[in-house]
Design a protein around this motif. Structure first.
Motif, PDB file in Angstrom:
ATOM      1  N   ARG A  16      -4.887  32.395  85.543  1.00 58.51           N
ATOM      2  CA  ARG A  16      -3.413  32.433  86.592  1.00 58.51           C
ATOM      3  C   ARG A  16      -2.701  33.797  86.470  1.00 58.51           C
ATOM      4  O   ARG A  16      -1.867  34.220  87.323  1.00 58.51           O
ATOM      5  N   ARG A  17      -2.959  34.510  84.907  1.00 51.36           N
ATOM      6  CA  ARG A  17      -2.265  35.553  84.890  1.00 51.36           C
ATOM      7  C   ARG A  17      -2.736  36.836  85.646  1.00 51.36           C
ATOM      8  O   ARG A  17      -1.770  37.664  86.078  1.00 51.36           O
ATOM      9  N   LYS A  18      -4.012  36.562  86.055  1.00 51.24           N
ATOM     10  CA  LYS A  18      -4.645  37.938  86.798  1.00 51.24           C
ATOM     11  C   LYS A  18      -3.934  37.824  88.031  1.00 51.24           C
ATOM     12  O   LYS A  18      -3.673  36.893  88.956  1.00 51.24           O
ATOM     13  N   ARG A  19      -3.895  38.990  88.540  1.00 49.62           N
ATOM     14  CA  ARG A  19      -2.993  39.243  89.862  1.00 49.62           C
ATOM     15  C   ARG A  19      -3.985  40.097  90.756  1.00 49.62           C
ATOM     16  O   ARG A  19      -3.647  41.479  91.058  1.00 49.62           O
ATOM     17  N   PRO A  20      -5.052  39.923  91.164  1.00 45.61           N
ATOM     18  CA  PRO A  20      -5.909  40.682  92.174  1.00 45.61           C
ATOM     19  C   PRO A  20      -5.437  41.182  93.149  1.00 45.61           C
ATOM     20  O   PRO A  20      -5.902  42.067  93.885  1.00 45.61           O
ATOM     21  N   LYS A  21      -4.543  40.375  93.849  1.00 45.26           N
ATOM     22  CA  LYS A  21      -4.069  40.639  95.105  1.00 45.26           C
ATOM     23  C   LYS A  21      -2.987  41.697  95.361  1.00 45.26           C
ATOM     24  O   LYS A  21      -2.371  42.023  94.262  1.00 45.26           O
ATOM     25  N   THR A  22      -2.944  42.361  96.648  1.00 46.03           N
ATOM     26  CA  THR A  22      -2.226  43.553  96.923  1.00 46.03           C
ATOM     27  C   THR A  22      -0.835  43.019  97.183  1.00 46.03           C
ATOM     28  O   THR A  22      -0.623  41.795  97.930  1.00 46.03           O
ATOM     29  N   GLU A  23       0.398  43.670  96.591  1.00 47.21           N
ATOM     30  CA  GLU A  23       1.859  43.100  97.264  1.00 47.21           C
ATOM     31  C   GLU A  23       1.926  43.304  98.343  1.00 47.21           C
ATOM     32  O   GLU A  23       1.313  43.799  99.254  1.00 47.21           O
ATOM     33  N   ARG A  24       2.710  42.159  98.787  1.00 48.05           N
ATOM     34  CA  ARG A  24       2.913  42.144 100.236  1.00 48.05           C
ATOM     35  C   ARG A  24       3.311  43.199 100.915  1.00 48.05           C
ATOM     36  O   ARG A  24       2.971  43.464 102.133  1.00 48.05           O
ATOM     37  N   ILE A  25       4.441  43.787 100.240  1.00 47.37           N
ATOM     38  CA  ILE A  25       5.102  44.893 100.619  1.00 47.37           C
ATOM     39  C   ILE A  25       4.200  45.942 100.881  1.00 47.37           C
ATOM     40  O   ILE A  25       4.450  46.843 101.945  1.00 47.37           O
ATOM     41  N   ARG A  26       3.354  46.174 100.080  1.00 43.97           N
ATOM     42  CA  ARG A  26       2.391  47.264 100.166  1.00 43.97           C
ATOM     43  C   ARG A  26       1.387  47.165 101.294  1.00 43.97           C
ATOM     44  O   ARG A  26       0.960  47.945 102.155  1.00 43.97           O
ATOM     45  N   ALA A  27       0.933  45.868 101.385  1.00 45.30           N
ATOM     46  CA  ALA A  27      -0.191  45.540 102.273  1.00 45.30           C
ATOM     47  C   ALA A  27       0.402  45.359 103.723  1.00 45.30           C
ATOM     48  O   ALA A  27      -0.406  45.662 104.781  1.00 45.30           O
ATOM     49  N   GLY A  28       1.712  44.820 104.129  1.00 46.17           N
ATOM     50  CA  GLY A  28       2.198  44.624 105.375  1.00 46.17           C
ATOM     51  C   GLY A  28       3.003  45.799 105.853  1.00 46.17           C
ATOM     52  O   GLY A  28       4.350  45.782 105.343  1.00 46.17           O
ATOM     53  N   GLN A  29       2.731  46.412 106.731  1.00 44.38           N
ATOM     54  CA  GLN A  29       3.570  47.363 107.367  1.00 44.38           C
ATOM     55  C   GLN A  29       4.922  46.849 108.055  1.00 44.38           C
ATOM     56  O   GLN A  29       5.895  47.417 107.824  1.00 44.38           O
ATOM     57  N   PRO A  30       4.713  45.847 108.950  1.00 44.12           N
ATOM     58  CA  PRO A  30       5.992  45.300 109.596  1.00 44.12           C
ATOM     59  C   PRO A  30       6.833  44.711 108.573  1.00 44.12           C
ATOM     60  O   PRO A  30       7.955  44.945 108.706  1.00 44.12           O
ATOM     61  N   LEU A  31       6.354  44.138 107.385  1.00 47.37           N
ATOM     62  CA  LEU A  31       7.201  43.320 106.523  1.00 47.37           C
ATOM     63  C   LEU A  31       8.070  44.644 105.709  1.00 47.37           C
ATOM     64  O   LEU A  31       9.171  44.760 105.623  1.00 47.37           O
ATOM     65  N   ARG A  32       7.118  45.670 105.181  1.00 40.63           N
ATOM     66  CA  ARG A  32       7.807  47.070 104.779  1.00 40.63           C
ATOM     67  C   ARG A  32       8.807  47.618 105.646  1.00 40.63           C
ATOM     68  O   ARG A  32      10.032  47.979 105.390  1.00 40.63           O
ATOM     69  N   ALA A  33       8.571  47.623 107.116  1.00 36.64           N
ATOM     70  CA  ALA A  33       9.593  48.182 107.869  1.00 36.64           C
ATOM     71  C   ALA A  33      10.905  47.511 107.878  1.00 36.64           C
ATOM     72  O   ALA A  33      11.891  47.835 108.073  1.00 36.64           O
ATOM     73  N   LEU A  34      10.569  46.133 107.979  1.00 37.89           N
ATOM     74  CA  LEU A  34      12.013  45.324 108.187  1.00 37.89           C
ATOM     75  C   LEU A  34      12.653  45.427 106.986  1.00 37.89           C
ATOM     76  O   LEU A  34      13.918  45.347 107.052  1.00 37.89           O
ATOM     77  N   VAL A  35      11.931  45.258 105.785  1.00 39.14           N
ATOM     78  CA  VAL A  35      12.828  45.489 104.576  1.00 39.14           C
ATOM     79  C   VAL A  35      13.697  46.736 104.319  1.00 39.14           C
ATOM     80  O   VAL A  35      14.860  46.809 104.130  1.00 39.14           O
ATOM     81  N   ARG A  36      12.878  47.838 104.647  1.00 39.02           N
ATOM     82  CA  ARG A  36      13.771  49.152 104.843  1.00 39.02           C
ATOM     83  C   ARG A  36      14.960  49.063 105.823  1.00 39.02           C
ATOM     84  O   ARG A  36      15.917  49.775 105.354  1.00 39.02           O
ATOM     85  N   GLU A  37      14.862  48.509 106.949  1.00 37.96           N
ATOM     86  CA  GLU A  37      15.874  48.306 107.803  1.00 37.96           C
ATOM     87  C   GLU A  37      16.894  47.726 107.400  1.00 37.96           C
ATOM     88  O   GLU A  37      18.062  48.221 107.440  1.00 37.96           O
ATOM     89  N   LYS A  38      16.864  46.842 106.623  1.00 37.38           N
ATOM     90  CA  LYS A  38      17.779  45.818 106.194  1.00 37.38           C
ATOM     91  C   LYS A  38      18.246  46.378 104.983  1.00 37.38           C
ATOM     92  O   LYS A  38      19.579  46.521 104.752  1.00 37.38           O
TER      93      LYS A  38
END
Length: 386
Positions: free
Chosen positions: A122-144
């Motif tokens: 459970r401690r292992k985190r092989p997945k990429t962060e959502r903000i790093r992987a998702g351009q639409p999400l990253r752009a929306l967070v930047r805008e806010k």
């Protein structure tokens, strides 16, 4: 062979067997070293889940180690209570309850090596962060963030706007981590607070510099809160540019009368003690009853100050400026004369007396448009005629 006969060996033997496996030993070789048959070792290995997840060690002392889990299993085998087990390994009983519930095997048994494997997986985190992987999400967070929204507001907005899309939802902590890691562009100005790095937290850690023998505000007489009689003061420091200079401020709670303390030699504890003693000596003794201060280190010698001035000194709770509300309000008024970021060492004792005089001769609505000087004079006159 009876069922679970391979579990009759001492725990120390099993522990050594798994340590050898983690060191790279083959199963048969590890079994020979600890003195058991290869099949017995194989049964141990299968009972632990048939795998050993690489263990880099706990990332924090609050996490359970393999040794802690072995102690839990031994305690359960010996029919000890969960609270007794928790006390023996130095953890809270709630943590041990959660550990047993979360990491027991499907058949209900608590097997320490199985439990440790599950925790490491459970401690292992092989997945990429959502903000790093998702351009639409990253752009929306930047805008806010550009619109001066806080990470908490952004997270709630995403949950409301995209209720069924996990890829468009993040928690506030993820936004903070992405911001401080540089995933959201240049960091300065991204937060309303202007912070560009995380503030350290010391939850539950005692502060090593706590002032000795402090009298807490909760022990201050209740009559002080009623503001019926003068003589009860609140104090603080106004700090100058680069924390290179300071001025002490005192305000009387009933009359709002202000005294400014000149600190030409600095504001460490000895200088603060000397300045307060000398510069309050002309205050009539009946008007030197209590003094409320925050837990700044400049008041380390508060016992000397109390003995030589007559003040009973009380300390506010940490990070509670509202407990000195009168003083905080007065400091805001004084910023007209001492702007933030200015060098306060340029102000002489004469300057401070003139500034205090101006403030004390300014009418105040809370005093019925009387001035603090008039209110103080009235009280002194009444006291002298009694």
């Amino acid at each position: 062979m009876p069922r679970w006969a391979h579990n009759k060996m001492p725990t120390a033997t099993k522990k050594r067997y798994f340590e050898l496996l983690r060191q790279g030993y083959k199963g048969a070789a590890a079994a020979r070293v600890v003195g058991v048959s290869t099949s017995c070792g194989s049964l141990w290995f299968l009972d632990a889940g048939g795998m050993l997840v690489p263990d880099s060690g706990p990332v924090s002392p609050r996490f359970l180690t393999q040794g802690d889990r072995i102690a839990i299993a031994d305690g359960l085998q010996a029919k000890q209570s969960v609270k007794a087990i928790a006390a023996s390994i130095g953890k809270s009983f709630q943590s041990v309850y959660r550990e047993i519930k979360r990491n027991s095997k499907p058949d209900g048994r608590y097997q320490p090596w199985w439990a440790h494997n599950q925790a490491l997986l459970r401690r292992k985190r092989p997945k990429t962060e959502r903000i790093r992987a998702g351009q639409p999400l990253r752009a929306l967070v930047r805008e806010k963030l550009r619109d001066k929204w806080s990470p908490q507001q952004i997270s709630r907005f995403l949950r409301r706007t995209y209720p069924g899309r996990q890829g468009m939802q993040v928690c506030p902590e993820t936004i903070y981590r992405a911001l401080f890691a540089g995933l959201l562009g240049r960091k300065p100005g991204k937060l309303r607070t202007g912070r560009t790095r995380r503030k350290p937290h010391r939850r539950g850690v005692p502060h090593l510099n706590k002032i000795k023998n402090m009298t807490p505000l909760a022990q201050r007489p209740l009559e002080v809160n009623e503001r019926r009689t003068p003589g009860h003061w609140e104090g603080d420091l106004i700090i100058g540019r680069g924390q290179g200079s300071a001025i002490g401020t005192l305000v009387e709670r009933v009359t709002r009368y202000v005294r400014l303390i000149h600190l030409p030699s600095g504001w460490k504890a000895p200088q603060m003690r000397n300045a307060l003693i000398l510069q309050t000596a002309d205050i009539p003794p009946e008007l030197r009853q209590t003094l409320t201060w925050d837990q700044g280190r400049e008041m380390t010698l508060h016992e000397d100050i109390a003995a030589l001035t007559g003040f009973q000194i009380y300390f506010c709770d940490p990070h509670s400026p509202w407990q000195r509300g009168t003083n905080e309000n007065t400091n805001g008024l004084l910023r007209q004369y001492f702007p933030k970021g200015s060098d306060l060492s340029h102000h002489t004792a004469r300057d401070l007396r003139q500034i205090a005089r101006e403030l004390n001769h300014r009418p105040r609505l809370v005093l019925g448009d009387r001035t603090p000087a008039e209110a103080m004079r009235t009280w002194i006159t009444q006291a002298s005629t009694r």
